[in-house]
Design a protein around this motif. Sequence first.
Motif, PDB file in Angstrom:
ATOM      1  N   ALA A  72       0.785  -1.510   0.183  1.00 49.08           N
ATOM      2  CA  ALA A  72      -0.417  -0.049  -0.166  1.00 49.08           C
ATOM      3  C   ALA A  72       0.963   1.123   0.128  1.00 49.08           C
ATOM      4  O   ALA A  72       0.601   2.080  -1.116  1.00 49.08           O
ATOM      5  CB  ALA A  72      -0.789   0.114   1.314  1.00 49.08           C
ATOM      6  N   ASP A  73       2.289   1.013   0.677  1.00 50.53           N
ATOM      7  CA  ASP A  73       2.745   2.435   0.461  1.00 50.53           C
ATOM      8  C   ASP A  73       3.797   2.713  -0.865  1.00 50.53           C
ATOM      9  O   ASP A  73       3.003   3.505  -1.124  1.00 50.53           O
ATOM     10  CB  ASP A  73       4.210   2.035   1.646  1.00 50.53           C
ATOM     11  CG  ASP A  73       3.590   2.270   2.638  1.00 50.53           C
ATOM     12  OD1 ASP A  73       2.554   2.467   3.104  1.00 50.53           O
ATOM     13  OD2 ASP A  73       4.465   1.480   3.878  1.00 50.53           O
ATOM     14  N   GLU A  75       2.422   1.312  -4.007  1.00 50.37           N
ATOM     15  CA  GLU A  75       0.987   2.260  -4.395  1.00 50.37           C
ATOM     16  C   GLU A  75       0.437   3.885  -4.101  1.00 50.37           C
ATOM     17  O   GLU A  75       0.036   4.317  -4.909  1.00 50.37           O
ATOM     18  CB  GLU A  75      -0.642   0.951  -4.495  1.00 50.37           C
ATOM     19  CG  GLU A  75       0.066   0.261  -5.443  1.00 50.37           C
ATOM     20  CD  GLU A  75       0.071   0.846  -6.385  1.00 50.37           C
ATOM     21  OE1 GLU A  75      -0.010   0.788  -7.133  1.00 50.37           O
ATOM     22  OE2 GLU A  75       0.573  -0.627  -7.213  1.00 50.37           O
ATOM     23  N   MET A  76       0.579   4.164  -3.164  1.00 50.42           N
ATOM     24  CA  MET A  76       0.407   5.285  -2.491  1.00 50.42           C
ATOM     25  C   MET A  76       1.692   6.719  -3.231  1.00 50.42           C
ATOM     26  O   MET A  76       0.862   7.170  -3.241  1.00 50.42           O
ATOM     27  CB  MET A  76       0.201   5.388  -0.873  1.00 50.42           C
ATOM     28  CG  MET A  76       0.260   7.048  -0.413  1.00 50.42           C
ATOM     29  SD  MET A  76      -0.146   6.785   1.264  1.00 50.42           S
ATOM     30  CE  MET A  76      -1.311   5.904   1.906  1.00 50.42           C
ATOM     31  N   LEU A  98      -4.688   1.214  -4.908  1.00 55.85           N
ATOM     32  CA  LEU A  98      -4.512   1.607  -3.464  1.00 55.85           C
ATOM     33  C   LEU A  98      -5.474   1.125  -2.102  1.00 55.85           C
ATOM     34  O   LEU A  98      -5.637   0.770  -1.408  1.00 55.85           O
ATOM     35  CB  LEU A  98      -3.495   2.941  -3.080  1.00 55.85           C
ATOM     36  CG  LEU A  98      -3.826   4.024  -2.280  1.00 55.85           C
ATOM     37  CD1 LEU A  98      -2.877   3.091  -1.466  1.00 55.85           C
ATOM     38  CD2 LEU A  98      -3.560   5.107  -2.846  1.00 55.85           C
ATOM     39  N   ASP A 102      -4.790  -1.074   0.488  1.00 55.98           N
ATOM     40  CA  ASP A 102      -5.064  -0.305   1.996  1.00 55.98           C
ATOM     41  C   ASP A 102      -6.378  -0.492   2.128  1.00 55.98           C
ATOM     42  O   ASP A 102      -6.097   0.177   3.355  1.00 55.98           O
ATOM     43  CB  ASP A 102      -5.252   1.367   1.605  1.00 55.98           C
ATOM     44  CG  ASP A 102      -3.935   1.752   2.921  1.00 55.98           C
ATOM     45  OD1 ASP A 102      -2.822   1.138   3.524  1.00 55.98           O
ATOM     46  OD2 ASP A 102      -4.253   3.439   3.213  1.00 55.98           O
ATOM     47  N   ILE A 107      -8.629   6.925  -0.153  1.00 59.39           N
ATOM     48  CA  ILE A 107      -7.919   7.529   0.053  1.00 59.39           C
ATOM     49  C   ILE A 107      -6.885   7.818  -1.107  1.00 59.39           C
ATOM     50  O   ILE A 107      -5.882   8.889  -0.992  1.00 59.39           O
ATOM     51  CB  ILE A 107      -6.338   6.080   0.888  1.00 59.39           C
ATOM     52  CG1 ILE A 107      -5.514   6.890   1.310  1.00 59.39           C
ATOM     53  CG2 ILE A 107      -6.099   4.704   0.529  1.00 59.39           C
ATOM     54  CD1 ILE A 107      -4.963   8.001   2.213  1.00 59.39           C
ATOM     55  N   ALA A 108      -7.884   6.764  -1.907  1.00 56.84           N
ATOM     56  CA  ALA A 108      -6.486   7.290  -2.992  1.00 56.84           C
ATOM     57  C   ALA A 108      -6.848   9.234  -3.947  1.00 56.84           C
ATOM     58  O   ALA A 108      -5.843   9.319  -3.976  1.00 56.84           O
ATOM     59  CB  ALA A 108      -7.305   6.277  -4.051  1.00 56.84           C
ATOM     60  N   VAL A 111      -5.729  11.265  -1.878  1.00 54.97           N
ATOM     61  CA  VAL A 111      -3.379  11.604  -2.000  1.00 54.97           C
ATOM     62  C   VAL A 111      -3.589  12.408  -3.994  1.00 54.97           C
ATOM     63  O   VAL A 111      -2.945  12.862  -3.646  1.00 54.97           O
ATOM     64  CB  VAL A 111      -3.069  10.130  -2.019  1.00 54.97           C
ATOM     65  CG1 VAL A 111      -1.614  10.023  -2.392  1.00 54.97           C
ATOM     66  CG2 VAL A 111      -2.821   9.749  -0.783  1.00 54.97           C
ATOM     67  N   TYR A 115      -2.512  15.848  -1.648  1.00 57.31           N
ATOM     68  CA  TYR A 115      -1.737  15.124  -0.297  1.00 57.31           C
ATOM     69  C   TYR A 115      -0.988  15.142   1.395  1.00 57.31           C
ATOM     70  O   TYR A 115      -1.819  14.108   2.353  1.00 57.31           O
ATOM     71  CB  TYR A 115      -0.166  13.775  -0.371  1.00 57.31           C
ATOM     72  CG  TYR A 115       0.852  14.696  -0.290  1.00 57.31           C
ATOM     73  CD1 TYR A 115       1.564  15.118  -1.058  1.00 57.31           C
ATOM     74  CD2 TYR A 115       1.693  14.503   0.083  1.00 57.31           C
ATOM     75  CE1 TYR A 115       2.610  16.359  -1.329  1.00 57.31           C
ATOM     76  CE2 TYR A 115       2.675  15.946   1.108  1.00 57.31           C
ATOM     77  CZ  TYR A 115       3.424  15.887   0.672  1.00 57.31           C
ATOM     78  OH  TYR A 115       4.448  17.096   0.227  1.00 57.31           O
ATOM     79  N   LEU A 120      -3.313  11.180   7.066  1.00 55.60           N
ATOM     80  CA  LEU A 120      -1.999  10.509   6.933  1.00 55.60           C
ATOM     81  C   LEU A 120      -1.400   9.992   8.142  1.00 55.60           C
ATOM     82  O   LEU A 120      -1.432  11.321   8.738  1.00 55.60           O
ATOM     83  CB  LEU A 120      -1.201  10.645   5.943  1.00 55.60           C
ATOM     84  CG  LEU A 120      -1.296  10.795   4.341  1.00 55.60           C
ATOM     85  CD1 LEU A 120      -0.494  11.321   3.170  1.00 55.60           C
ATOM     86  CD2 LEU A 120      -1.219   9.106   3.264  1.00 55.60           C
ATOM     87  N   ARG A 124       3.533   8.276   6.856  1.00 55.92           N
ATOM     88  CA  ARG A 124       3.213   8.275   5.826  1.00 55.92           C
ATOM     89  C   ARG A 124       3.272   9.886   4.956  1.00 55.92           C
ATOM     90  O   ARG A 124       3.796   9.997   3.155  1.00 55.92           O
ATOM     91  CB  ARG A 124       1.993   7.917   5.605  1.00 55.92           C
ATOM     92  CG  ARG A 124       2.090   5.894   5.508  1.00 55.92           C
ATOM     93  CD  ARG A 124       0.783   5.499   4.845  1.00 55.92           C
ATOM     94  NE  ARG A 124       0.518   4.541   4.111  1.00 55.92           N
ATOM     95  CZ  ARG A 124      -0.721   3.858   4.007  1.00 55.92           C
ATOM     96  NH1 ARG A 124      -1.462   3.942   4.576  1.00 55.92           N
ATOM     97  NH2 ARG A 124      -0.555   2.463   3.723  1.00 55.92           N
TER      98      ARG A 124
END
Lengths: 199, 199, 199, 199, 199, 199
Positions: A72-73, A75-76, A98, A102, A107-108, A111, A115, A120, A124
Amino acid sequence: MLRRMDKPISRFPVPKLEELPPDVRARIVEVQEKAGFIPNVFVTLAHRPDEFRAFFAYHDALMLKEGGLSKADREMIVVATSGANDCHYCVVAHGALLRIYDKNPLIADQVAINYRKADLVPRRRAMLDFAIKVALRAQEIEEADYARLREHGFTDEDAWDIGAIAAFFGMSNRLANMTSMRPNDEFYLMGRVPRPPKG
Amino acid sequence: MLRRMDKPISRFPVPKLEELPPDVRARIVEVQEKAGFIPNVFVTLAHRPDEFRAFFAYHDALMLKEGGLSKADREMIVVATSGANDCHYCVVAHGALLRIYDKNPLIADQVAINYRKADLVPRRRAMLDFAIKVALRAQEIEEADYARLREHGFTDEDAWDIGAIAAFFGMSNRLANMTSMRPNDEFYLMGRVPRPPKG
Amino acid sequence: MLRRMDKPISRFPVPKLEELPPDVRARIVEVQEKAGFIPNVFVTLAHRPDEFRAFFAYHDALMLKEGGLSKADREMIVVATSGANDCHYCVVAHGALLRIYDKNPLIADQVAINYRKADLVPRRRAMLDFAIKVALRAQEIEEADYARLREHGFTDEDAWDIGAIAAFFGMSNRLANMTSMRPNDEFYLMGRVPRPPKG
Amino acid sequence: MLRRMDKPISRFPVPKLEELPPDVRARIVEVQEKAGFIPNVFVTLAHRPDEFRAFFAYHDALMLKEGGLSKADREMIVVATSGANDCHYCVVAHGALLRIYDKNPLIADQVAINYRKADLVPRRRAMLDFAIKVALRAQEIEEADYARLREHGFTDEDAWDIGAIAAFFGMSNRLANMTSMRPNDEFYLMGRVPRPPKG
Amino acid sequence: MLRRMDKPISRFPVPKLEELPPDVRARIVEVQEKAGFIPNVFVTLAHRPDEFRAFFAYHDALMLKEGGLSKADREMIVVATSGANDCHYCVVAHGALLRIYDKNPLIADQVAINYRKADLVPRRRAMLDFAIKVALRAQEIEEADYARLREHGFTDEDAWDIGAIAAFFGMSNRLANMTSMRPNDEFYLMGRVPRPPKG
Amino acid sequence: MLRRMDKPISRFPVPKLEELPPDVRARIVEVQEKAGFIPNVFVTLAHRPDEFRAFFAYHDALMLKEGGLSKADREMIVVATSGANDCHYCVVAHGALLRIYDKNPLIADQVAINYRKADLVPRRRAMLDFAIKVALRAQEIEEADYARLREHGFTDEDAWDIGAIAAFFGMSNRLANMTSMRPNDEFYLMGRVPRPPKG
């Protein structure tokens, strides 16, 4: 091959599966079986088989490796930097990944848009600050940037991962914008609706 | 391994040749035999063998392929976009290659500083305008940019080459700035002084 | 007068030596005897004798004066700010002087491309940070910028020198880009190859 | 010497008239007699007599010469480019001169804030477009910029004047911002109120 | 209605007073009686009565409310942010109000050109730093920005006022630039000349 | 009042419904009944009732009026400009409205990320080019921008609408970023899944 007929996937020719070298075709069939459809980046880049092979070898080296960053990190980082580079394909396709990795349907979009205002944890936030600096002002990266990552528990190897993902997708963003690569319609909804438990 | 002792090549660990996987080592030995020294990008990226393999496979796919662009054209794209990205390693190392392939001791400095004022035929000016747009504003690339390339005899395949080289070295520039990759001293002078004919 | 026939020195008329006022001609002959050739900035600006006189009087007041900055320091400021302003003439011509005064064949390219990654002691890094801020964001200069210079031993008079050189060559960069002033071919190689000791 | 006591004219030492070299003092006395006060740029730069001499020689060469540009045109270039460079001193002081020479109490504020919305004939709009490009993006100046000036009746010599004034005041703007040079209170009102006819 | 005949107030139709809805006309008559003339923003926006009503309701909610900011503080925020947005109308019209409320004939020009060099106490400098960040980089506003305001005695409610004024006039600046809204000639001189005491 | 407990809606106090003036409360209850939840912009801005009233009066004047722009056109302008301003709240909330009005589950993400690559007819591309110019560079708007809109059938009144929506949401974006206004979770999924026909 599944493909929307009305909107071009790429402004360059898109090869048919049966025209492709066996290893390229095998890779595409494999992803199709796993995902249920063929992400357009595969058929767009298959126009150039040697570049296809190098691109996905690089992708796998950065995104599938072990290390201090979760999937997930990783992809973020892709979503944040692709948002900064205005890349349609990567925000939509990696936004889907993501959300799934996640387990967070919000979240996607957060971000990709800004972001700094996303939900977060500080670790992150620091990760994305470094990634965005590599994406937009890599010439100004200095030791203080690494020191800040260390305050949040990132090693130098993690820092390489963060920066290399930002750099690789900086290339990918440029290729996607150059080719007008179109994200598959399937990506838009993936990970937004909780799936019912199997069984 | 030949290495300057006083100035670090990279802010990350630099492996010794004997520690490397055989294929990575073989590639490095090959370039060393050809060039007379090991360009620092090889030992910097060898810290990550999988990424090394993908990077140079991609590099070769773009820089060694046949097509409408000469070797000098390709290196010129690298130098112009690396100048725009303030990348120390790529301007110095690829500047050397550009001088040699173009048999022109002045062109690399001109292109790196301000390609608009360099000694360029209109075809090359158009080539660099496209490359710089991919490097700096890929999100704004549109059909009119391809049309302008066609006016100068470039095909769509040439356009892909130009844009993909700009995108790949955009990644390379970010990696080099992130790692503080140092160009070998040897590059600075290469191609500046005419070599006496052998014999 | 020595002049490349095939590439124009300037997009404006370039006067012949014999057409010039005696003082302007004398200054040019003097530099020619010293350097072995006439740097193109002299004949380009000689198109306007009054401006020529003021330009070189200003140049000499800033570059030949005594003070806390060495000649190499001064040329380094010119190269860094001219790189930031994409000025072909000043990077190439003053890069040559910087290599010679600093007895360092690598430093000019490093500073022109990305001074943050150049081989610089902290004092010089602070000097160039101030110079670049005057060149690019002078409206934001404040007392904290002077304080940082003092931490590295620079006096307020040194600060004036640094900023005034950045400002003067900011003018020079704009004149050179406006006139498409071409650096002499001789500059490109000067200071790159160690000279054999005389005797 | 007339000087506001409460607000510093410059962050550097400001010399007293009687400490100055005779030629510098004479120039200052001359302007004082003409204007009724001493513009602060004179005493600020008098801290460095050699630079003072060169600065005003250059200024006079550009601003007092004959040619296709009127005095008001020249001051208008100063005001527009100084606005773009956020220079307090030059906008206020040269704004006063522009109002007086152009006999227009509104024009200086208009040009300083946004010359695109000012009351300008097309010839002056083209003049300022060229000047602003030299001030902000001189590296992109090309023949098309000169061609556009010619459409409005400007010769190449006029183009040099426009660009050289933009470049010179680009230096002046940076010096003024660096020294926190304060415009005299007198300038703010000059040229705003019609003077009664003498007699 | 008083209006300059030769220069358009707006590139859109400007209604006559008698054509306007009674409440809009009443508001305009009221300001005319108070100011002695009709500021052009009233007749420009009266082209759209509903937008007119909302605009001035919003304006009054922000500019006439009680709170930690004085009237002069509020107008100073308008002038600084309108300068950053290159807005002819707002710099000239609100510059007049700032001069009057602050009883300072110099402050508006100073703040519009470069507030960092203006005669400001630290509290006002911090106020304008926040306002300019909202105007130009609101996406980067974070808690540290509020903390800095608190150091200078501003509450969170004051912070909202500062930011909301910057945001509202960011809209106003865009409307004025879009409509080429022309400031009334009367504004240029207001507050510059001390008024003789009545009586 | 429905509110997520764990994530703040705004960094400022959020009033309870029962504390609000009756007209403000009535407006909120009305939207709650229609939408099924209270969009957070209502309770965030209700902290300031006078500003709340003016904000929504302005919103309604621009978004609910008749004219050449459809509701989907208007929301598309909001999404594109809010994307350019990195505004989390407006991209998510108005993205939902755009999907619903345009009956297109993909369009909002496309327009927010890079409208140049979105599925747009030329008329809408021209509409967004104008809107983005007002959002980012309103000071450069000129008659040629209006002429381009006319080529696509937009009247001057439509142009006002486009620009005024861009300007109003430029204010809204700044308020949302300043207050860290959080979009309701409900918006993220709205309009993405086709609703089954009623009955």
